[in-house]
Write an enzyme that holds these catalytic residues in place. Structure first.
Site, mmCIF file in Angstrom:
data_model
loop_
_atom_site.group_PDB
_atom_site.id
_atom_site.type_symbol
_atom_site.label_atom_id
_atom_site.label_comp_id
_atom_site.label_asym_id
_atom_site.label_seq_id
_atom_site.Cartn_x
_atom_site.Cartn_y
_atom_site.Cartn_z
ATOM 1 N N SER A 43 -33.650 10.430 33.257
ATOM 2 C CA SER A 43 -34.297 10.585 34.552
ATOM 3 C C SER A 43 -35.788 10.370 34.441
ATOM 4 O O SER A 43 -36.391 10.593 33.385
ATOM 5 C CB SER A 43 -34.024 11.988 35.122
ATOM 6 N N ASP A 44 -36.374 9.919 35.540
ATOM 7 C CA ASP A 44 -37.832 9.917 35.620
ATOM 8 C C ASP A 44 -38.294 11.365 35.722
ATOM 9 O O ASP A 44 -37.494 12.287 35.923
ATOM 10 C CB ASP A 44 -38.290 9.093 36.828
ATOM 11 N N TYR A 45 -39.557 11.576 35.621
ATOM 12 C CA TYR A 45 -40.128 12.918 35.522
ATOM 13 C C TYR A 45 -39.867 13.714 36.803
ATOM 14 O O TYR A 45 -40.632 13.620 37.768
ATOM 15 C CB TYR A 45 -41.618 12.801 35.246
ATOM 16 N N GLY A 46 -38.768 14.475 36.815
ATOM 17 C CA GLY A 46 -38.443 15.279 37.976
ATOM 18 C C GLY A 46 -37.563 14.590 38.994
ATOM 19 O O GLY A 46 -37.496 15.013 40.145
ATOM 20 N N SER A 47 -36.859 13.518 38.604
ATOM 21 C CA SER A 47 -36.023 12.796 39.566
ATOM 22 C C SER A 47 -34.564 13.246 39.530
ATOM 23 O O SER A 47 -33.720 12.658 40.195
ATOM 24 C CB SER A 47 -36.091 11.289 39.310
#
Length: 850
Positions: free
Chosen positions: A276-280
């Site tokens: 995941s992207d940072y917090g996705s």
């Protein structure tokens, strides 16, 4: 003699082609790497040694700010130190003694396969040198559906073929160097606004946006436009994929089973890991079943005003999900196997450097900053720059695009130019220094890098003023300058005296976690910053030989001044990195003949693009509808008969070229047997089954808890209910054994070859980029790029350029059969067009339908 030293270290690429010198080169499918089958065998052997909690450590990072070192996959019992990651589209982020490379848009503007690979390899070497296992790069999404997109510059082009070449070659280069390339962002991440709730984006009532925007796209457009580069990257060995912040058709990208399981791991045969992207990440069980393999940073962060650090969808919750049957343990095995397969595929089990950088520039710091624990040396200041400055300078020079050059203004001739006026803030250094703004979030001085997470610290920045002054000193040329865009009297005085006036202007953009000058990532318009248009007109009104240099993150409007008779030359230099001024001087003085070509269209009016950013939300989940389908950038201009200012693929030279002798050969009688998609299974277990006892996974008494650190252990009083296994598990893809990646292998059969002769009619040597476009009919764009070659040609010399057309180049996606269909096999006659740009195609031919 050229003013730089440049050495290609090519092992390389994806296809057969010709380099800038005109020599043939062949790029094998998997250069300098192992193979997935062997990597999977090693990974499975490793995974079967792990306990459930040790496996969970491979899926969930330890939390935002919890560590400056290895933050995932830590197994102390086996002495496995885990993984460290860093951003890296233009170099290693947040460290020192690294290089700052040109942006992706510059790489694409070279149209040079060697440079696409070589820059990727150099960046991979620097990532490895710092000890980072995973480089969160390269970037191919956003592709640039809209020219104002804030992060377009990190990627390459709105054309899928050009993007596929640059993306896949960057992947090959980075991974040949030893670093795991994590391609991003998957998928349809085409604007910054509303990518997550919690930002104001400069709008009233930002709290009304409660979910990321949904990019709504039809299946054919998805495959033919936005997925096309990923096919080539997966075939090139791509080991990691980062899923994006946005939703697709109202399903979150990181929990979209159609996207991750069916398409990426199914149709494309992707054997690596999805993180995941940072917090996705927006769910626990659902994201696990839908194809997400690794959560970054581990916390359930959605950028709310008061996020709770240390709280995770996974971590202990994923352990509980396995214990209660919500997520089968074989799915956890699959997650960890994919992570470790990437590790073994890149040979990181053999002498891979330990992490030697962390926490910025300070030498000492806390290994666990949130808890202020383990004060130790975290940065060893390892110099990884090597000799990469020559690559940076070469990419910078070869990406300069000459857009106008009347009266042979360029190259500059010292014997004719006695006094140079250099005007504009963008020409000189920033008073803040090259790294004065965090993540480059500021526009002061010359622009050589956009802002955001895809940045790197400059070891130095050669600004144009300094480089021109150095050259002028050698030539005994007078140089005067004004770096204040508003100092009209001083500008006029210099402009009236100078033999040539070089006026510099820029336009910036970046990632939306920070705003600059009221720009929340995506540009508000396509005009120049700092009243750049007025500055150019001011200079042109007083100087009959005005040369405009633009540094920008994408296209800018030029209508206010482009036809001014005193504007004699225009150069677009993009974001060239640390050697900015040196690269520019190479072109200005003719040491390098400009060969850059536009990787997108420059319009006369912003509305001509037809794909605006959604500036205001339509509801709690903003809807971004891709109603234009396949018709973005030049495809849209061609379809609707819109005249651009400068077309896609355009770029001038100091010499001239003539095209002749188009020859189409084929069809080939050699066809591969297509392979099926990887097997879908609801039982992908690679290890012996065992009975899971919840009491075995509670927090050990021997471990002291660290603040905000995410552990895999469950609380002793955790409730273990048994909801049963959701039916969604039926769509999980477990690749056993991994199939050859990249989709059906028959798509890569070479069916036709096209050759043309290109003659240098001028008096100086130069590189030419010949471009091949196809008209596939069937509602497709009237012209689609399907080949390009770049060659150095001496004056009076003729060289033959050869293009290979693969089955996929002649195919469209059939939504009914869910397969690629060669249009010639259904009777369609394909038009073939070759020339120096998308609207200058002097040679035409046809491939008859069968």
């Amino acid at each position: 003699m050229k003013s730089y030293i440049f050495v290609f270290c090519l092992l390389l690429s994806l296809t057969t082609g010709q380099n800038a010198s005109g020599e043939s080169f062949h790029i094998p499918i998997n250069p300098g790497r192992g193979n997935w089958t062997a990597a999977y065998a090693k990974a499975r052997e490793f995974v079967c040694q792990l306990t459930l909690t040790e496996k969970i450590n491979f899926t969930t990072s330890t939390g935002a700010g919890s560590t400056t070192g290895y933050d995932i996959g830590i197994v102390p019992r086996l002495g496995f130190r885990g993984f460290a990651r860093s951003d890296g589209p233009v170099g290693v982020r947040g460290t020192d003694y690294n290089n700052a490379f040109p942006a992706g848009l510059n790489v694409a503007a070279t149209w040079d396969r060697e440079l696409m690979y070589t820059q990727g390899h150099a960046i991979g070497m620097e990532q490895k040198g710092k000890g980072f296992n995973m480089a969160l790069a390269p970037v191919v999404s956003p592709m640039g559906r809209n020219p104002t997109g804030g992060r377009n510059f990190e990627a390459y082009s709105p054309d899928p073929y050009l993007s596929a070449a640059a993306f896949s070659l960057a992947v090959a280069g980075m991974q040949d160097a030893g670093a795991i390339a994590v391609g991003k962002h998957f998928l349809l991440y085409e604007q910054e606004r509303f990518r997550y709730p919690g930002n104001d984006y400069g709008i009233p009532d930002p709290d009304n946006v409660t979910m990321p925007y949904s990019a709504n796209c039809d299946d054919r457009t998805l495959h033919e436009l936005y997925l096309l580069p990923w096919y080539d990257a997966v075939r090139s060995g791509l080991a990691g994929v980062m899923c994006s912040y946005n939703q697709l058709n109202n399903s979150q990208a990181c929990q979209n089973t159609r996207l991750l399981n069916d398409i990426l791991k199914g149709q494309l045969g992707f054997p690596g890991l999805v993180l995941s992207d940072y917090g996705s990440q927006y769910s626990g069980v659902l994201s696990a079943l839908s194809g997400l393999d690794q959560a970054t940073p581990g916390d359930a962060l959605h950028y709310s005003p008061n996020p709770e650090p240390g709280i995770s969808y996974w971590g202990p919750n994923l352990t509980i999900s396995v214990l209660n049957g919500s997520v089968p343990e074989w799915r956890i095995d699959d997650m960890v196997t994919r992570v470790m397969a990437a590790y073994y595929f890149l040979g990181q089990d053999h002498n891979y450097p330990e992490l030697n950088a962390g926490g910025g520039f300070q030498t000492y710091g806390y290994m666990y900053p949130s808890a202020m624990l383990d004060y130790t040396q975290i940065n060893f200041h390892v110099d990884v720059r090597d000799h990469h400055a020559g690559i940076i300078r070469k990419v910078g020079a070869d990406s300069v695009i000459l857009l106008k050059n009347v009266h042979a203004t360029l190259p500059l001739k010292p014997e004719k130019i006695k006094q140079i006026g250099i005007i504009g803030q963008d020409a000189g250094p920033s008073a803040q220094g090259p790294n004065g703004y965090a993540d480059r979030a500021g526009d002061s001085g010359t622009l050589a890098m956009g802002w955001g997470s895809g940045t790197a610290n400059f070891p130095y920045l050669v600004d144009p003023l300094a480089a021109i002054q150095a050259r002028a000193l050698r030539d005994q040329t007078v140089v005067q300058y004004v770096l204040n865009n508003s100092a009209a009297d001083a500008i006029d005085a210099i402009a009236e005296q100078a033999s040539a006036c070089l006026v510099f202007a820029n336009a910036d953009s970046g990632e939306s976690y920070v705003s600059v000058a009221g720009v929340y990532g995506d540009r508000n318009n396509l005009t120049l910053w700092g009243d750049g248009d007025a500055l150019i007109k001011e200079v042109a009104a007083n100087c009959s030989n005005t040369i405009v240099v633009i540094h920008a993150t994408g296209p800018v409007l030029m209508e206010e001044w482009i036809d001014h008779p005193n504007v004699t030359a225009v150069l677009f230099a993009g974001l060239p990195g640390q050697e900015s001024g040196s690269s520019l001087v190479d072109v200005l003085y003719g040491d390098v003949n400009p060969s850059g070509k536009l990787p997108w269209t420059i319009a006369k009016n912003e509305k001509d693009y037809g794909t605006p950013i959604i500036p205001y939300p339509s509801g709690p989940t903003p809807q971004v509808n891709f109603t234009e389908g396949l018709f973005i950038d030049y495809r849209h201009f061609d379809k609707d008969g819109i005249a651009p200012r400068f077309e896609f693929g355009f770029g001038m030279s100091y010499t001239s070229f003539k095209y002749s002798n188009l020859v189409i050969s084929g069809p080939s009688n050699s066809y591969s047997v297509g392979r099926p998609s990887p097997t879908r299974t609801v039982n992908g277990s690679v290890c012996a089954s065992r009975k899971l006892n919840p009491s075995d996974y509670t927090f050990p008494a021997t471990v002291s808890s660290i603040t905000h650190y995410i552990y895999p252990y469950i609380a002793s009083n955790a409730t273990i209910s048994t909801p049963g296994v959701p039916t969604a598990t039926a769509s999980i893809v477990a690749v056993q054994p991994p199939a050859p990646p990249g989709g059906d292998s028959s798509l890569y059969d070479i069916l036709y070859t096209v050759s043309v002769d290109v003659t240098n009619n001028g008096s100086v040597a130069g590189q030419e980029v010949a471009q091949l476009y196809l008209d596939l009919g069937n509602g497709e764009p009237p012209r689609q790029l399907r080949g390009f070659n770049k060659m150095m040609i001496q004056p009076g010399e003729t060289k033959t350029m050869v293009f290979e057309l693969k089955r996929r180049d002649l195919s469209i996606w059939d939504v009914v059969s869910q397969a690629w269909v060669d249009v010639t096999s259904i009777g369609t006659t394909v038009g073939v067009h070759v020339g120096p740009s998308s609207r200058n195609l002097p040679l035409e031919g046809k491939i008859p339908g069968m």
